[in-house]
Design a protein around this motif. Sequence first.
Motif, PDB file in Angstrom:
ATOM      1  N   ASN A 103       1.278  -1.699  -0.401  1.00 56.45           N
ATOM      2  CA  ASN A 103       0.001  -0.374  -0.176  1.00 56.45           C
ATOM      3  C   ASN A 103       1.109   1.091   0.094  1.00 56.45           C
ATOM      4  N   PHE A 104       2.881   0.581  -0.037  1.00 57.02           N
ATOM      5  CA  PHE A 104       3.128   2.197   0.262  1.00 57.02           C
ATOM      6  C   PHE A 104       2.638   3.275  -1.222  1.00 57.02           C
ATOM      7  N   ASP A 105       2.071   4.724  -1.226  1.00 54.58           N
ATOM      8  CA  ASP A 105       2.256   5.501  -2.520  1.00 54.58           C
ATOM      9  C   ASP A 105       2.823   6.251  -1.876  1.00 54.58           C
ATOM     10  N   ALA A 106       3.995   6.877  -2.714  1.00 55.54           N
ATOM     11  CA  ALA A 106       4.776   8.366  -2.380  1.00 55.54           C
ATOM     12  C   ALA A 106       4.516   9.737  -2.633  1.00 55.54           C
ATOM     13  N   ASN A 107       3.071   9.541  -2.947  1.00 56.35           N
ATOM     14  CA  ASN A 107       2.695  10.609  -3.491  1.00 56.35           C
ATOM     15  C   ASN A 107       1.626  11.319  -2.618  1.00 56.35           C
ATOM     16  N   LYS A 108       1.334   9.906  -2.337  1.00 58.94           N
ATOM     17  CA  LYS A 108       0.730  10.367  -0.908  1.00 58.94           C
ATOM     18  C   LYS A 108       0.825  10.511   0.714  1.00 58.94           C
ATOM     19  N   TRP A 109       1.875  10.111   0.860  1.00 59.74           N
ATOM     20  CA  TRP A 109       2.677  10.351   1.809  1.00 59.74           C
ATOM     21  C   TRP A 109       3.412  11.927   1.899  1.00 59.74           C
ATOM     22  N   ARG A 150      10.130  -2.877  -5.762  1.00 60.32           N
ATOM     23  CA  ARG A 150      10.763  -1.682  -5.856  1.00 60.32           C
ATOM     24  C   ARG A 150      11.728  -0.472  -4.952  1.00 60.32           C
ATOM     25  N   PRO A 152      11.646   2.199  -2.842  1.00 63.58           N
ATOM     26  CA  PRO A 152      11.124   3.355  -2.202  1.00 63.58           C
ATOM     27  C   PRO A 152      11.077   4.673  -2.219  1.00 63.58           C
ATOM     28  N   GLU A 155      10.938   7.375  -5.191  1.00 68.99           N
ATOM     29  CA  GLU A 155       9.610   6.879  -5.563  1.00 68.99           C
ATOM     30  C   GLU A 155       9.161   8.210  -4.845  1.00 68.99           C
ATOM     31  N   ALA A 159       8.618  12.056  -6.154  1.00 65.69           N
ATOM     32  CA  ALA A 159       7.402  12.794  -5.152  1.00 65.69           C
ATOM     33  C   ALA A 159       7.193  14.173  -4.806  1.00 65.69           C
ATOM     34  N   GLU A 342       1.005   2.481   5.385  1.00 71.16           N
ATOM     35  CA  GLU A 342       0.578   3.036   5.269  1.00 71.16           C
ATOM     36  C   GLU A 342       0.787   3.941   6.333  1.00 71.16           C
TER      37      GLU A 342
END
Length: 596
Positions: A103-109, A150, A152, A155, A159, A342
């Motif tokens: 669920n890692f999402d660099a843009n979200k972080w 991936r 991180p 990414e 981001a 998350e």
Amino acid sequence: MILSSLLTIALAASNSPTAGTHRPAPNNHEFDPIHESKADRDKRMQWFREARFGMFIHWGLYSVPAGEWNGKDYAGAGEWLQYTAKIKPADYEPLQQQFNPVNFDANKWVSIAKNAGMKYIVITSKHHEGFGMWPSKQGSWNIGHTQFHRDPLKELAAACKKQGLKLCFYHSIMDWHEADYLPRRPWDDRPTTNADMDRYVAYMKSQLKELLTQYGPIGILWFDGEWESTWTHERGVDLYKFIRGLQPNIIVNNRVDTGRSGMAGSAPAENVGDYGTPEQTIPADGIPGKDWETCMTMNDTWGFHKTDHNWKSPELLIRNLVDIASKGGNYLLNVGPTSLGEIPPASVDRLAQMGKWTKVNGEALYDTTASPFPRSLNWGRVTQKPGKLFLHVFDPSQPIVLAGLKTPIKRVYELANPKVTFEVKETDLGPVVQLNGTILPDKIDSVLVAEIDGAPDVVRVIQTADAAGTIQLEAGDADLHGDNVKVESENRAIGYWTDVADTVSWTFRLTQPGNYRPTLELACEPDSAGGTFEVVIGGHSVAGSVPATKSWQSFTKVTLDPIAVDAAGDVTLTVKATKLGKIALMNLRSVSLAKQ
Ligand code: FHN
């Protein structure tokens, strides 16, 4: 002969590089990061000084067990679980194949950080567990050898570039996994005969070179784990030069070297590193003359801990941010993402609340400098920019006194709504902003702007007792003596009185000699009650003991026997501990004197 050689050594030492201060540049033109002109240093530090607010991210294999091992919960042990649960490397290594942060999402972080008002992100590239959070070519103890195919850090770099934040890396010198690193953990029975610290340093440099050549410009190299015997000042200087050689404009914290004074975060002049790193604490007066940054958890644990729900309130987090900025520092506030990648909702919620405040009041935070007033104020804090004093009102019930300000104030208005203006009344203490019943917009911190001509001129104000011989001495006006006592903004009181040698004092003016009865407004949770203290003025003193109150935030008044003052004039009242309670002496909000 011996004396002269000692003097030579001393002089050499005195010419050694000094961290964070102006070092005359050598006349040759070779890049020399240790001797840097003030102008070059100021230019390199500029973004950091303007930023004021960053996100710390502790993320590693430790997020998988999340504080639990073999069915046992280890409180406080997020990223320290391997140490606290005494896990041998061979027993810890299986975590590598369990780690899969789908669920890692660099843009979200990065959006969470940006929307909170944070300007940079410091993420653990490698913590003490030694595990690389990028697909390093050095060995296999890194994310490149997991089921998460991936990178991180790559990414996050993309981001951060896209959203305009600086990417920075935290890198631990101490390494519990690399066989060349010494010392071993006591329970780690791997042989040490072939361990080679020089080879470990070469390995660490190889990894750092990957980090500083594959992810674009990096804002800060945030070293940690520098406290063990195998790390030396010489290695620190060498590593500082190595890092700056790879990215000349990078900032390196003072934990690259060995001189840090523990959690207080300051270091002696000969320590290399560009800024001080107080941890979990806000220095009472900042670190004068130095760049510094307080790093702090949002709950009690850096790495994710599944049972740590002791979250700080948004009010405290915002006031910490302002308190730190008012002392000229940065706030590096931590999140510990889960093994799924998350950021915990409790962290996200608090950062969103902080973002509401920074969105409205950012002008009073970013690119500001420290308050011109000598210490914390009872009603709030002050930051400044040329021609403007930003009055951060935490407690509008307190008189908004700008004690000692001699510079005329042109006008005062709400930052959030400049149409709302306020009168200013001149008093003996200095100008006092008159709210006249106006309800301020933000109960956590409402910012008023006091426009002035030029730089603020502030003189030290000696408080004077009134005609009846009464005076109230507030925590924020005390002189603090010692490394532990400090004013806690949330209590408006002096706390952390954990050293019997620490004292607090006030210097003020009495217009009449005589007997004065002291009353202390104090708090002390029951577990720590029973401490004793003395109140001293001149050659006279009176003793007191600390009763239990419901909590450290529940205050009561304790009146003592009268104390003699032999002559009118400027006097100093000192409160000295004579015996601490179990945890600390007390929280002290004020001392008042009443003439008998
Ligand atoms: O041991 C580390 C700890 O895990 C954490 O990373 C903090 C944050 O800077 N630093 C060390 C403790 O001082």
